[in-house]
Design a protein around this motif. Structure first.
Motif, mmCIF file in Angstrom:
data_model
loop_
_atom_site.group_PDB
_atom_site.id
_atom_site.type_symbol
_atom_site.label_atom_id
_atom_site.label_comp_id
_atom_site.label_asym_id
_atom_site.label_seq_id
_atom_site.Cartn_x
_atom_site.Cartn_y
_atom_site.Cartn_z
ATOM 1 N N GLN A 1 8.238 2.731 5.529
ATOM 2 C CA GLN A 1 8.747 1.530 4.879
ATOM 3 C C GLN A 1 9.936 0.965 5.632
ATOM 4 N N LYS A 7 0.829 -1.193 0.000
ATOM 5 C CA LYS A 7 0.000 0.000 0.000
ATOM 6 C C LYS A 7 0.873 1.256 0.000
ATOM 7 N N LEU A 8 1.868 1.249 0.870
ATOM 8 C CA LEU A 8 2.767 2.395 0.957
ATOM 9 C C LEU A 8 3.567 2.581 -0.328
ATOM 10 N N VAL A 64 -4.223 15.036 -6.079
ATOM 11 C CA VAL A 64 -3.200 14.241 -5.399
ATOM 12 C C VAL A 64 -3.803 13.456 -4.244
ATOM 13 N N LEU A 65 -4.533 14.167 -3.437
ATOM 14 C CA LEU A 65 -5.027 13.550 -2.205
ATOM 15 C C LEU A 65 -6.135 12.544 -2.481
ATOM 16 N N THR A 66 -6.910 12.819 -3.523
ATOM 17 C CA THR A 66 -7.948 11.857 -3.896
ATOM 18 C C THR A 66 -7.311 10.546 -4.320
ATOM 19 N N ILE A 75 6.707 8.297 3.920
ATOM 20 C CA ILE A 75 6.427 6.928 3.481
ATOM 21 C C ILE A 75 7.695 6.088 3.546
ATOM 22 N N MET A 134 -4.471 9.408 -3.382
ATOM 23 C CA MET A 134 -3.943 8.746 -2.186
ATOM 24 C C MET A 134 -5.067 8.075 -1.404
ATOM 25 N N GLY A 135 -6.166 8.785 -1.331
ATOM 26 C CA GLY A 135 -7.304 8.247 -0.603
ATOM 27 C C GLY A 135 -7.803 6.955 -1.215
ATOM 28 N N LEU A 153 2.773 9.502 -5.558
ATOM 29 C CA LEU A 153 3.279 10.820 -5.171
ATOM 30 C C LEU A 153 4.461 11.234 -6.022
ATOM 31 N N ASN A 169 -8.040 8.452 6.157
ATOM 32 C CA ASN A 169 -7.347 7.275 5.622
ATOM 33 C C ASN A 169 -5.848 7.366 5.872
ATOM 34 N N GLU A 220 -12.124 12.563 4.328
ATOM 35 C CA GLU A 220 -12.054 11.111 4.165
ATOM 36 C C GLU A 220 -10.615 10.691 3.871
ATOM 37 N N VAL A 221 -9.980 11.466 2.999
ATOM 38 C CA VAL A 221 -8.581 11.201 2.649
ATOM 39 C C VAL A 221 -7.682 11.346 3.879
ATOM 40 N N ASN A 259 -5.620 4.146 -0.265
ATOM 41 C CA ASN A 259 -5.776 3.755 1.136
ATOM 42 C C ASN A 259 -7.073 2.998 1.380
ATOM 43 N N ASN A 260 -8.041 3.241 0.544
ATOM 44 C CA ASN A 260 -9.335 2.618 0.752
ATOM 45 C C ASN A 260 -9.377 1.161 0.324
ATOM 46 N N LYS A 270 -6.201 18.563 -4.524
ATOM 47 C CA LYS A 270 -7.346 17.656 -4.447
ATOM 48 C C LYS A 270 -7.088 16.381 -5.232
ATOM 49 N N VAL A 273 6.557 11.733 0.744
ATOM 50 C CA VAL A 273 7.361 10.625 0.201
ATOM 51 C C VAL A 273 8.402 10.198 1.231
ATOM 52 N N SER A 309 -3.620 4.753 8.069
ATOM 53 C CA SER A 309 -2.420 4.132 7.502
ATOM 54 C C SER A 309 -1.203 4.402 8.380
ATOM 55 N N GLU A 322 -12.247 15.926 1.458
ATOM 56 C CA GLU A 322 -10.835 15.669 1.774
ATOM 57 C C GLU A 322 -10.673 15.038 3.157
ATOM 58 N N ASN A 376 1.363 4.259 -2.851
ATOM 59 C CA ASN A 376 1.195 5.677 -2.524
ATOM 60 C C ASN A 376 2.446 6.473 -2.877
ATOM 61 N N LEU A 418 4.428 17.236 -0.520
ATOM 62 C CA LEU A 418 4.466 15.947 -1.219
ATOM 63 C C LEU A 418 5.810 15.265 -1.017
#
Lengths: 137, 137
Positions: free
Chosen positions: B94, A96-97, A127-129, B90, A131-132, A104, B48, B44-45, A135-136, A125, B87, B52, B42, A100, B83
């Motif tokens: 990791q 998952k990571l 970018v984050l969408t 993340i 990512m979301g 990014l 998430n 929701e993001v 994650n989902n 928006k 990274v 995580s 956002e 993401n 961003l």
DNA sequence: TCTAACTTTAAAGCTCACTTTAAGGTCAAG
DNA sequence: CTTGACCTTAAAGTGAGCTTTAAAGTTAGA
């Protein structure tokens, strides 16, 4: 070995070692005539195992179920299954990571290519969408 | 979006979402005239991301320091910085996960390396002794 | 022998990450 | 206009994983 020495050897506090005994996690202990606890050298190994297990995400209750009082009475198959499950959990999270991170990195490259013509909020928006969504999963 | 819908979408309880707001972790929320919380999508993001991060071993305090207060308020330069920071975050996750996985894999390898003529008790001692040595470093 | 550094116990206290409770306000459907 | 499903708050409760406290006993070294 008295509790102080075991504490020094393992880097754990004496109170923590007594606590592990209280909750039935560390059973490898006897009493001397004076009431002092006396530990076999395997206790050091057991405590290291407990610390490792915790770092790997096991709760003390899980470790209690996995690590019997007697090291030789170890539930072999059960332990292997638990360890493999933990590794799989970690691999899922890593995947998952990685996704993401890849996302990014791609977007960073995209943004670098685009000057100031795009709206910042929209960019954020997008970018984050993305990512979301990852994650989902 | 009201809190109930956000809860359903994220799979988190409403009380948990309110709690995150209380401790200053989730700041992306407004109030309607009736006093009800109103969330942008956002949120929701953001939730998430929080889940995580927690799964990867970050405390809520660490996440609070890591995550921006307002996702849409990012400016172009700030967005790029954020961003890039993400990274790096993340990569940090990791590394942490890889460490845990490594620990577990080592234990599994030790168990697999069990010679056929060795009984369970001896094998357990051998593996645990090995772990003890590794953990002592 | 003194003393400083151990050891013992039960019980209380602490932080984190929440959930539950109680007492109410809002809203859409019938 | 009532019913029930939502929403609000502050405050108390929960469980994990410890640490601290207090009051006592034991031991190794000068």
């Amino acid at each position: 070995m008295k509790i102080g020495e075991l504490a020094k050897r393992t880097g754990l506090s004496a109170s923590k070692i007594r606590f592990y005994e209280d909750i039935g996690l560390l059973k490898m202990v006897e009493r001397k005539a004076n009431g002092y606890r006396s530990y076999p050298k395997e206790a050091e190994v057991a405590l290291n195992l407990i610390v490792s297990g915790q770092q790997a995400g096991f709760s003390l209750d899980e470790l209690k179920a996995l690590l019997p009082a007697d090291l030789s009475g170890w539930q072999h198959a059960q332990l292997i299954d638990a360890l493999k499950q933990k590794v799989m959990d970690i691999e899922q999270l890593q995947a998952k990571l990685a996704e993401n991170k890849q996302r990014l990195t791609e977007i960073l490259t995209e943004i670098d290519a685009k000057p100031d013509d795009m709206d910042c909020a929209d960019n954020a928006k997008r970018v984050l969408t993305q990512m979301g969504l990852k994650n989902n999963k």
